[in-house]
Design a protein around this motif. Structure first.
Motif, mmCIF file in Angstrom:
data_model
loop_
_atom_site.group_PDB
_atom_site.id
_atom_site.type_symbol
_atom_site.label_atom_id
_atom_site.label_comp_id
_atom_site.label_asym_id
_atom_site.label_seq_id
_atom_site.Cartn_x
_atom_site.Cartn_y
_atom_site.Cartn_z
ATOM 1 N N UNK A 153 0.841 -1.194 0.000
ATOM 2 C CA UNK A 153 0.000 0.000 0.000
ATOM 3 C C UNK A 153 0.875 1.241 0.000
ATOM 4 N N UNK A 154 0.301 2.342 -0.496
ATOM 5 C CA UNK A 154 0.998 3.618 -0.471
ATOM 6 C C UNK A 154 -0.021 4.738 -0.310
ATOM 7 N N UNK A 155 0.456 5.860 0.199
ATOM 8 C CA UNK A 155 -0.399 7.028 0.350
ATOM 9 C C UNK A 155 0.463 8.277 0.257
ATOM 10 N N UNK A 156 -0.087 9.314 -0.349
ATOM 11 C CA UNK A 156 0.607 10.591 -0.461
ATOM 12 C C UNK A 156 0.139 11.515 0.661
ATOM 13 N N UNK A 279 5.238 14.038 0.798
ATOM 14 C CA UNK A 279 6.019 12.807 0.840
ATOM 15 C C UNK A 279 5.091 11.611 0.637
ATOM 16 N N UNK A 280 5.680 10.441 0.512
ATOM 17 C CA UNK A 280 4.933 9.211 0.323
ATOM 18 C C UNK A 280 5.246 8.238 1.447
ATOM 19 N N UNK A 281 4.227 7.525 1.891
ATOM 20 C CA UNK A 281 4.384 6.444 2.860
ATOM 21 C C UNK A 281 3.990 5.134 2.177
ATOM 22 N N UNK A 282 4.756 4.078 2.448
ATOM 23 C CA UNK A 282 4.438 2.760 1.910
ATOM 24 C C UNK A 282 4.380 1.735 3.040
ATOM 25 N N UNK A 283 3.550 0.740 2.844
ATOM 26 C CA UNK A 283 3.381 -0.341 3.820
ATOM 27 C C UNK A 283 3.336 -1.662 3.079
ATOM 28 N N UNK A 284 3.842 -2.699 3.710
ATOM 29 C CA UNK A 284 3.760 -4.019 3.126
ATOM 30 C C UNK A 284 3.583 -5.070 4.195
ATOM 31 N N UNK A 285 2.909 -6.144 3.816
ATOM 32 C CA UNK A 285 2.668 -7.268 4.725
ATOM 33 C C UNK A 285 2.822 -8.566 3.955
ATOM 34 N N UNK A 286 3.582 -9.505 4.526
ATOM 35 C CA UNK A 286 3.754 -10.823 3.919
ATOM 36 C C UNK A 286 3.388 -11.880 4.943
ATOM 37 N N UNK A 287 2.778 -12.958 4.463
ATOM 38 C CA UNK A 287 2.343 -14.026 5.362
ATOM 39 C C UNK A 287 2.522 -15.383 4.693
ATOM 40 N N UNK A 288 2.897 -16.375 5.487
ATOM 41 C CA UNK A 288 2.964 -17.757 4.995
ATOM 42 C C UNK A 288 1.850 -18.613 5.583
ATOM 43 N N UNK A 289 0.917 -17.976 6.268
ATOM 44 C CA UNK A 289 -0.172 -18.690 6.923
ATOM 45 C C UNK A 289 0.027 -18.839 8.407
ATOM 46 N N UNK A 298 9.284 5.399 3.953
ATOM 47 C CA UNK A 298 8.931 6.791 3.662
ATOM 48 C C UNK A 298 9.850 7.282 2.559
ATOM 49 N N UNK A 299 9.266 8.004 1.592
ATOM 50 C CA UNK A 299 10.050 8.515 0.466
ATOM 51 C C UNK A 299 9.660 9.962 0.181
ATOM 52 N N UNK A 300 10.432 10.648 -0.644
ATOM 53 C CA UNK A 300 10.004 11.973 -1.107
ATOM 54 C C UNK A 300 8.740 11.859 -1.967
ATOM 55 N N UNK A 301 8.199 13.001 -2.343
ATOM 56 C CA UNK A 301 7.087 13.057 -3.286
ATOM 57 C C UNK A 301 7.349 12.121 -4.469
#
Length: 347
Positions: A153-156, A279-289, A298-301
């Motif tokens: 996911x990402x959001x500005x 700026x931009x925020x990113x999120x990630x989630x990984x699962x094996x069960x 966090x990144x620049x615009x």
């Protein structure tokens, strides 16, 4: 011969990429569809230029022979990438672009074997779409190699869309959200997949979208179930759901052309002070069960990042640092690529 070529250089993001080139002492050779815009921009920066449509095969190939790396900025890429890639293969030119369209990644991947035969790299998505999210996906996969599910996911915060990005979104109006299930694409109604996401500094409602990572993250990690979200609000989600009733109209070429003409009347992108303040925020989630892990970034615009990352990758190619064939940012350079871009870090 280390000449960088930029097609669509006078567009909003193209101008930022040229500025980044000039900061590094690179004088790209530019081209685009509009003679007036190309000439004015080239004269302003003392650059060589040419004018043609990507459909003009001979002119395109003659221009590409003047360099060895192209950054293609002339979207929507679903309409322009095929001609540019085929011309790159004909002229021994490495290909980069700034697309976020999953269909374009899939299209270009089909040319991978031909690129390998020519020792060329084809890397669509060399900007915000998809460098940070692809590196985030690789980071999670490295920590959980047997992951079966991946969510990104990402959001500005404080930014807005350029005209070019908005036009790409218009091209996708009326289409379902695409995600990946058991390695295959699955379409669901837009607005159906919604969740609250903790981006680190805040939590925000986010909606599932069709994004390049449903293609690239699968190539980079092999994880079979992938979904991408973007930060939004309930009002926007309600609007999306209302448009579902008009999806047959929104798919109309006439309607899309009308909306694109309206978009052309707006400013072409955020001003420098607006970019610097966002700026931009990113999120990630990984699962094996059994195990679920998360990571945040966090990144620049996004437009600032696109300029920096695309030029960085072009420089790597000039230095002989590339892998041939179709590549994603992390398949070519690993999860650490994003950390080479100023202002990017894991939270």
């Amino acid at each position: 011969m280390n000449n960088l070529l930029i097609y669509g250089a006078y567009g909003y993001t193209g101008r930022l990429i040229v500025d980044e080139c000039l900061k590094h002492g690179i004088k790209p050779i530019i081209a685009g569809r509009s003679a007036d815009k190309a000439m004015a921009f080239a004269n302003k920066h003392d650059l060589e230029y040419d004018v043609f449509e990507v459909s003009e095969k001979e002119k395109l190939e003659n221009w590409l022979r003047r360099g060895n790396v192209v950054i293609h900025c002339g979207g929507p890429f679903i309409h322009t990438a095929k001609e540019m890639v085929e011309a790159c293969l004909a002229t021994d030119t490495h290909y980069l672009d700034i697309t976020g369209e999953f269909q374009v990644f899939d299209l270009i991947k089909e040319y991978s074997e031909k690129a390998k035969e020519k020792n060329l790299m084809l890397m669509p998505g060399a900007g915000f779409d998809v460098v940070p999210s692809d590196c985030l996906a690789k980071h999670l996969h490295n920590k959980l190699p047997d992951a079966k599910d991946l969510k990104l996911a990402f959001v500005s915060k404080g930014g807005r869309l350029s005209r070019g990005t908005a036009k790409t979104m218009i091209e996708n109006l009326g289409d379902p959200q695409m995600r990946r299930r058991e390695g295959k694409y699955e379409g669901i109604p837009m607005g159906k997949s919604v969740r609250d996401i903790d981006y680190g500094d805040f939590t925000q409602l986010s909606m599932g979208i069709s994004w390049g990572d449903v293609s690239t993250a699968y190539h980079s990690t092999g994880i079979p179930n992938i979904e991408v979200f973007s930060g939004t609000d309930q009002q926007q989600i309600n609007k999306v759901k209302k448009t579902l009733r008009m999806s047959f109209m929104l798919k109309s070429r006439m309607i899309k052309n009308f909306l694109i003409r309206q978009m052309d009347k707006r400013p072409d992108g955020p001003r420098e002070e607006k970019r610097d303040a966002s700026c931009m925020y990113l999120w990630g989630e990984a699962s094996n069960g059994d195990t679920t892990i998360e990571a945040r970034m966090k990144t620049p615009n996004g437009y600032t990042l696109t300029a920096k990352s695309s030029v960085l990758i072009a420089q790597k190619i000039f230095n002989g640092n590339y892998k041939n064939g179709f590549q994603t940012p992390s398949s070519a350079y690993g999860e650490g690529l994003i950390l080479e871009v100023e202002g990017c870090f894991f939270l």
